[in-house]
Each structure stands twice: as structure tokens, then as C-alpha cells.
Design a protein around this motif. Structure first.
Motif, mmCIF file in Angstrom:
data_model
loop_
_atom_site.group_PDB
_atom_site.id
_atom_site.type_symbol
_atom_site.label_atom_id
_atom_site.label_comp_id
_atom_site.label_asym_id
_atom_site.label_seq_id
_atom_site.Cartn_x
_atom_site.Cartn_y
_atom_site.Cartn_z
ATOM 1 N N UNK A 1 -3.297 -3.344 -6.215
ATOM 2 C CA UNK A 1 -3.063 -3.412 -4.767
ATOM 3 C C UNK A 1 -1.670 -3.988 -4.503
ATOM 4 N N UNK A 2 -1.311 -5.048 -5.214
ATOM 5 C CA UNK A 2 0.021 -5.641 -5.031
ATOM 6 C C UNK A 2 1.126 -4.660 -5.416
ATOM 7 N N UNK A 3 0.944 -3.952 -6.529
ATOM 8 C CA UNK A 3 1.945 -2.972 -6.965
ATOM 9 C C UNK A 3 2.086 -1.852 -5.941
ATOM 10 N N UNK A 4 0.953 -1.304 -5.487
ATOM 11 C CA UNK A 4 1.008 -0.230 -4.486
ATOM 12 C C UNK A 4 1.678 -0.713 -3.206
ATOM 13 N N UNK A 5 1.358 -1.921 -2.780
ATOM 14 C CA UNK A 5 1.962 -2.475 -1.566
ATOM 15 C C UNK A 5 3.468 -2.615 -1.731
ATOM 16 N N UNK A 6 3.893 -3.147 -2.864
ATOM 17 C CA UNK A 6 5.329 -3.305 -3.145
ATOM 18 C C UNK A 6 6.051 -1.959 -3.043
ATOM 19 N N UNK A 7 5.517 -0.949 -3.716
ATOM 20 C CA UNK A 7 6.191 0.351 -3.722
ATOM 21 C C UNK A 7 6.112 1.055 -2.372
ATOM 22 N N UNK B 1 0.177 6.551 -3.275
ATOM 23 C CA UNK B 1 0.132 5.081 -3.198
ATOM 24 C C UNK B 1 -0.902 4.595 -2.185
ATOM 25 N N UNK B 2 -0.983 5.261 -1.011
ATOM 26 C CA UNK B 2 -1.962 4.850 0.001
ATOM 27 C C UNK B 2 -3.390 5.030 -0.497
ATOM 28 N N UNK B 3 -3.694 6.205 -1.041
ATOM 29 C CA UNK B 3 -5.047 6.465 -1.549
ATOM 30 C C UNK B 3 -5.383 5.516 -2.695
ATOM 31 N N UNK B 4 -4.409 5.290 -3.594
ATOM 32 C CA UNK B 4 -4.644 4.406 -4.721
ATOM 33 C C UNK B 4 -4.866 2.976 -4.251
ATOM 34 N N UNK B 5 -4.113 2.551 -3.238
ATOM 35 C CA UNK B 5 -4.292 1.212 -2.682
ATOM 36 C C UNK B 5 -5.694 1.043 -2.116
ATOM 37 N N UNK B 6 -6.179 2.031 -1.385
ATOM 38 C CA UNK B 6 -7.519 1.972 -0.808
ATOM 39 C C UNK B 6 -8.577 1.901 -1.919
ATOM 40 N N UNK B 7 -8.421 2.755 -2.930
ATOM 41 C CA UNK B 7 -9.372 2.744 -4.041
ATOM 42 C C UNK B 7 -9.368 1.421 -4.784
ATOM 43 N N UNK B 8 -8.176 0.882 -5.041
ATOM 44 C CA UNK B 8 -8.076 -0.397 -5.742
ATOM 45 C C UNK B 8 -8.667 -1.532 -4.903
ATOM 46 N N UNK B 9 -8.438 -1.502 -3.590
ATOM 47 C CA UNK B 9 -9.015 -2.527 -2.709
ATOM 48 C C UNK B 9 -10.541 -2.461 -2.728
ATOM 49 N N UNK B 10 -11.076 -1.244 -2.746
ATOM 50 C CA UNK B 10 -12.532 -1.099 -2.852
ATOM 51 C C UNK B 10 -13.036 -1.652 -4.183
ATOM 52 N N UNK B 11 -12.284 -1.420 -5.248
ATOM 53 C CA UNK B 11 -12.659 -1.970 -6.553
ATOM 54 C C UNK B 11 -12.571 -3.491 -6.581
ATOM 55 N N UNK B 12 -11.628 -4.068 -5.853
ATOM 56 C CA UNK B 12 -11.556 -5.526 -5.762
ATOM 57 C C UNK B 12 -12.843 -6.052 -5.129
ATOM 58 N N UNK B 13 -13.235 -5.464 -3.999
ATOM 59 C CA UNK B 13 -14.468 -5.889 -3.330
ATOM 60 C C UNK B 13 -15.675 -5.689 -4.240
ATOM 61 N N UNK B 14 -15.744 -4.551 -4.888
ATOM 62 C CA UNK B 14 -16.838 -4.240 -5.808
ATOM 63 C C UNK B 14 -16.893 -5.248 -6.960
ATOM 64 N N UNK B 15 -15.745 -5.493 -7.591
ATOM 65 C CA UNK B 15 -15.698 -6.421 -8.710
ATOM 66 C C UNK B 15 -16.132 -7.821 -8.331
#
Length: 80
Positions: free
Chosen positions: A61-67, A31-45
Motif C-alpha cells: 500500500x505504501x509503495x503504491x501510494x508513493x508511485x 497502481x490503484x487496483x493493486x492498492x485496493x487489493x493490498x488494503x483489503x489484504x491488510x484488513x484480512x490479515x
């Protein structure tokens, strides 16, 4: 190095981080690694104007944070 090249590398980094997250057997690490990757994709997008990419990854990011919050709360609660 111009802005387009920097954001391209951030996109590559995000891809690698998400791929790494999928190799984790520990759910918290995943979840932590996926959150970081998704956050980077948010910035990229957002940076390249690919708003569907940013939006779906913001949702991730919201799903990873929730879990993660749920996992840490369960770990802190006394055993029944």
C-alpha cells in the motif's frame, strides 16, 4: 453469515482485485487496483491474525501510494 466467513470472502475479493490489477496496461489503473487489493489484504490479515500477510500488504500500500503521488505530480508538472 459468521465473521470467519465474511473475512474469508474479503480474502477472496482481495485476491481477485490484485489479479485484476495485474491485467492493467495503464500503470495508474494498475497502481490503484493493486492498492485496493493490498488494503483489503491488510484488513484480512489483521482480522484473521495473519500479521505477516497484513505487514507485507501494508508495505505494498505504501509503495503504491508513493508511485501514485509521483505519477500524478509528474502529470501536473509543466513539460520541459
Amino acid at each position: 453469515m459468521d465473521n470467519a466467513t465474511i473475512w474469508e470472502w474479503i480474502g477472496y475479493l482481495a485476491s481477485v482485485v490484485v489479479a485484476i490489477s495485474l491485467m492493467m496496461s495503464n500503470i495508474k489503473k494498475l497502481r490503484w487496483w493493486n492498492l485496493i487489493g493490498a488494503a483489503l489484504f491488510v484488513a484480512y490479515g489483521v482480522a484473521i491474525g495473519a500479521y505477516p500477510v497484513a505487514l507485507v500488504n501494508f508495505f505494498i500500500v505504501l509503495i503504491d501510494t508513493y508511485y501514485l503521488v509521483k505519477l500524478y505530480r509528474e502529470a501536473d508538472s509543466p513539460a520541459s
